[in-house]
Design an enzyme around this catalytic site. Structure first.
Site, PDB file in Angstrom:
ATOM      1  N   LEU A  44      23.462  94.102  27.068  1.00 43.18           N
ATOM      2  CA  LEU A  44      23.587  92.655  27.262  1.00 43.18           C
ATOM      3  C   LEU A  44      23.890  92.285  28.710  1.00 43.18           C
ATOM      4  CD1 LEU A  44      25.415  91.313  24.097  1.00 43.18           C
ATOM      5  CD2 LEU A  44      23.071  90.882  24.824  1.00 43.18           C
TER       6      LEU A  44
ATOM      7  N   ARG B 223      42.905  93.593  16.335  1.00 43.97           N
ATOM      8  CA  ARG B 223      42.465  94.949  16.030  1.00 43.97           C
ATOM      9  C   ARG B 223      43.529  96.010  16.267  1.00 43.97           C
ATOM     10  NH1 ARG B 223      36.304  94.670  18.519  1.00 43.97           N
ATOM     11  NH2 ARG B 223      35.468  93.297  16.907  1.00 43.97           N
TER      12      ARG B 223
ATOM     13  N   HIS C  83      36.670 102.622  19.717  1.00 44.02           N
ATOM     14  CA  HIS C  83      35.598 101.629  19.703  1.00 44.02           C
ATOM     15  C   HIS C  83      35.236 101.094  21.094  1.00 44.02           C
ATOM     16  CE1 HIS C  83      33.111  98.337  18.359  1.00 44.02           C
ATOM     17  NE2 HIS C  83      33.968  97.421  18.749  1.00 44.02           N
TER      18      HIS C  83
END
Length: 637
Positions: free
Chosen positions: A43, A330, A401
């Site tokens: 991106l 998270r 992650h």
């Protein structure tokens, strides 16, 4: 050294406008004279390449995949944040800014985060214009859903495929510029080194992964958009090819590496199923909108979930964090899941799992509505586990992650090497010690579409285009170093594969530098990692040659960098004697087990300077000054 973030003066809401007015410009006729090298086409890289090409610059874009469409950005599932306030539920640019600063445990620059919140609305407009198929309500308006760490619904989404759809939009814009001739795309190409001439970034060394040819490319500036480093843990949610090589080799050429210990553990991943695995699979955080997280109250309870009555279930996130419940951020949700599993309440093989249960939502909304929102995620879960999550709860467990740390950049996204700009997850700038869900896509597109086109122009306006070519001695020296590394890896002829070393490193990192760290564990890691690195350089085996496609050679080079970078991570974690966000030190916690931050001594960015492979790096600080938010205990109760 005290680092200068080059933050503009003036009120917070006016800083970005002020900076844009202060910066120098490049005229349209002169833009085509400048060449910008963009490394990575996810991106951040695809949006930067497309935008710079549209402006008229000559862009050389590089990716190691066979197409930019395979950038790891496609793996982002749940959504992208923006302060549009379409649901009229109290959102604003300042609230998005505050939630992001708080979510990052007050370890990010105010100015950068406010700019991110400001341009978030432009990102949605840009992507809608590109045809990104965001979810819409019955009347046709863009739909929003809630996400962890926020009490408003500001997350735009395309089912569970948001990253893929956004990347396709950026790829379409990039392809248009490839067709127009402003962007030249180099696929299956891996950056092996950064070329620095007279202190400025002026090129890169690239290996063609199909032919093995090593080629220098000169440019007037370089943009690194190469993602994060969670694969240092071996098992992570990242694509298997994701690596730290480009960023780490820029670090070895003088770019400071900031906060490498800030890595995010995602709470909703499919648990490890055995030794055979090469990666872990993410289940979108958006699932926690409708899924309730629980474990049996009784330790070692082996009954099937439907056999456990409601009064014997512990909905631990709802119990511990009633204000946010299952949408706790998270890092907090991950530690809570680990805690109940460590207490013996975990489910599934080895007790390393908790339930994510949709039965209440299906009863309330109907299975059709859940399929509409998350159908592809449920399908993916069933293909991997052979379990139907419409009929029984999913099993989830935390996994590495996202990387909040990265190369240090100032407000202009420029590293400590002039001319080297770092975008997206590869830099450290916007998330602090933790990332709120749905903000990674926001940062990558903000950096590529709306920030670097302004800031890189300011740099280029003060340089002479084409001043340095690939004939410069620095290019020859860097090429020879890259070739020597290839020869060295091929010549060891040991007995253990690169993957074996990677797995061993990953175990050390997960056990000692993972969800919970301690001084003793980190010191142990700092002893074990150099030993493993020494064994790697004596006993790794890389079959084949360097003159053709050789994926074992690719892997060995990346593992070699991880073996150095893992030590840097552990060193950064050891020096930071506090708990904040993704960095949790067992010695620094509140009586109730929550993180204990130390603002008096650690309210700064730690940026490390390379001094040699077997030498201790030098740490530099950028103090974090908070003028618009009040530092407070980060509570979601």
């Amino acid at each position: 050294m005290i680092l200068d973030g080059k933050i503009p003066a003036g009120p917070l809401a006016e800083k970005w406008d002020r900076r844009r007015q202060e910066m120098k410009l490049v005229s349209p006729a002169n833009k085509r004279k400048f060449t910008v090298l963009v490394v990575g086409t996810g991106l951040a890289g695809a949006s930067a390449s497309a935008t710079l090409g549209e402006l008229g610059y000559t862009v050389e874009a590089f990716c190691y995949q066979d197409s930019p469409r395979r950038g790891h950005s496609i793996a982002a599932q749940g959504g992208i944040n923006a302060a549009k306030n379409y649901p009229n539920d109290g959102d604003s640019i300042f609230r998005l800014f505050f939630d992001t600063i708080k979510g990052g445990d007050f370890r990010a620059r105010e100015a950068n985060v406010y700019r991110l919140a400001t341009v978030s609305n432009n990102i949605i407009d840009q992507c809608v214009a590109q045809g990104v198929p965001f979810a819409r309500d019955y009347a046709g308006y863009l739909e929003n859903r809630s996400f962890g760490g926020a009490q408003v619904s500001r997350t735009f989404y395309a089912r569970g495929q948001t990253g893929q759809q956004l990347l396709l939009g950026a790829y379409a814009a990039l392809s248009r510029q490839v067709k127009a001739g402003t962007v030249r795309l180099h696929t299956r190409s891996e950056m092996l080194d950064l070329v620095v001439v007279n202190g400025e970034a002026k090129g890169i060394i690239v290996r063609d992964l199909v032919t093995g040819h090593i080629t220098p490319f000169a440019g007037d500036a370089v943009c690194l958009c190469t993602g994060g480093y969670a694969n240092v843990f071996h098992l992570s949610t990242n694509a298997m090819g994701s690596n730290v090589t480009a960023a780490y080799r820029a670090y070895k050429k003088g770019a400071f590496f900031a906060n490498p210990c800030f890595t995010q553990i995602h709470p909703t991943c499919i648990p490890v199923s055995g030794e055979h695995q090469s990666k872990l699979t993410l289940m979108s955080e958006s699932l926690r909108n409708d899924g309730r997280v629980w474990v049996p109250k009784t330790k070692g309870d082996s009954r099937r979930p439907e056999e456990i009555p409601e009064n014997e279930r512990d909905y631990f996130l709802e119990r511990k964090y009633p204000g946010f419940g299952n949408l706790a951020p998270r890092d907090i949700a991950s530690r809570a899941a680990k805690e109940v599993c460590d207490q013996g309440q975990g489910v599934g093989p080895g007790g390393r799992g908790v339930y994510l249960d949709f039965s209440d939502a299906i009863s309330r909304l109907g299975e059709g509505k859940i399929r509409e929102r998350y159908g592809n995620l449920f399908d993916m879960y069933e293909k991997i586990t052979a379990e139907n999550a419409y009929r029984q709860p999913m099993r989830i467990y935390p996994a590495p992650h996202y990387a909040m740390g990265g190369l240090w950049v100032d407000y202009n996204l420029e590293s400590t090497i002039p001319g080297l700009f770092v975008l997206g997850e590869a830099n450290f700038s916007d998330h602090g010690a933790n990332r709120l869900g749905a903000s990674a896509l926001m940062q990558g597109l903000a950096d590529g579409y709306f920030i670097v086109p302004y800031t890189i122009a300011h740099y280029l306006a003060q340089t002479v285009p084409g001043k340095v070519t690939s004939d410069h001695p620095e290019f020859r020296e860097s090429s020879e170093m890259a070739q020597a590394l290839v020869r060295r890896l091929l010549g060891i002829k040991g007995k253990r594969t690169a993957n074996e070393f990677h797995k061993k490193l990953g175990q050390i990192m997960w056990d000692l530098v993972g969800m919970e760290r301690s001084a003793d564990g980190l010191k142990k890691a700092l002893k074990l990692i150099p030993e493993l690195r020494a064994e790697f350089w004596e006993n790794v085996i890389v079959p084949g040659s360097g003159e053709a496609l050789n994926q074992e050679l690719e892997k060995a080079g990346r593992v070699a960098d991880f073996l150095e970078f893992g030590e840097l991570m552990a060193r950064d974690a050891l020096h930071r004697r506090e708990s904040c966000g993704g960095h949790f030190r067992a010695e620094y916690q509140m009586p109730d087990g929550e993180a204990r931050r130390d603002d008096s001594n650690f309210s700064y960015v730690a940026a490390w300077q390379f001094t040699g492979t077997d030498k201790e790096p030098e740490m530099h600080k950028e103090p974090l000054v908070f003028e618009h938010v009040q530092l407070s205990v980060r509570s979601y109760k």
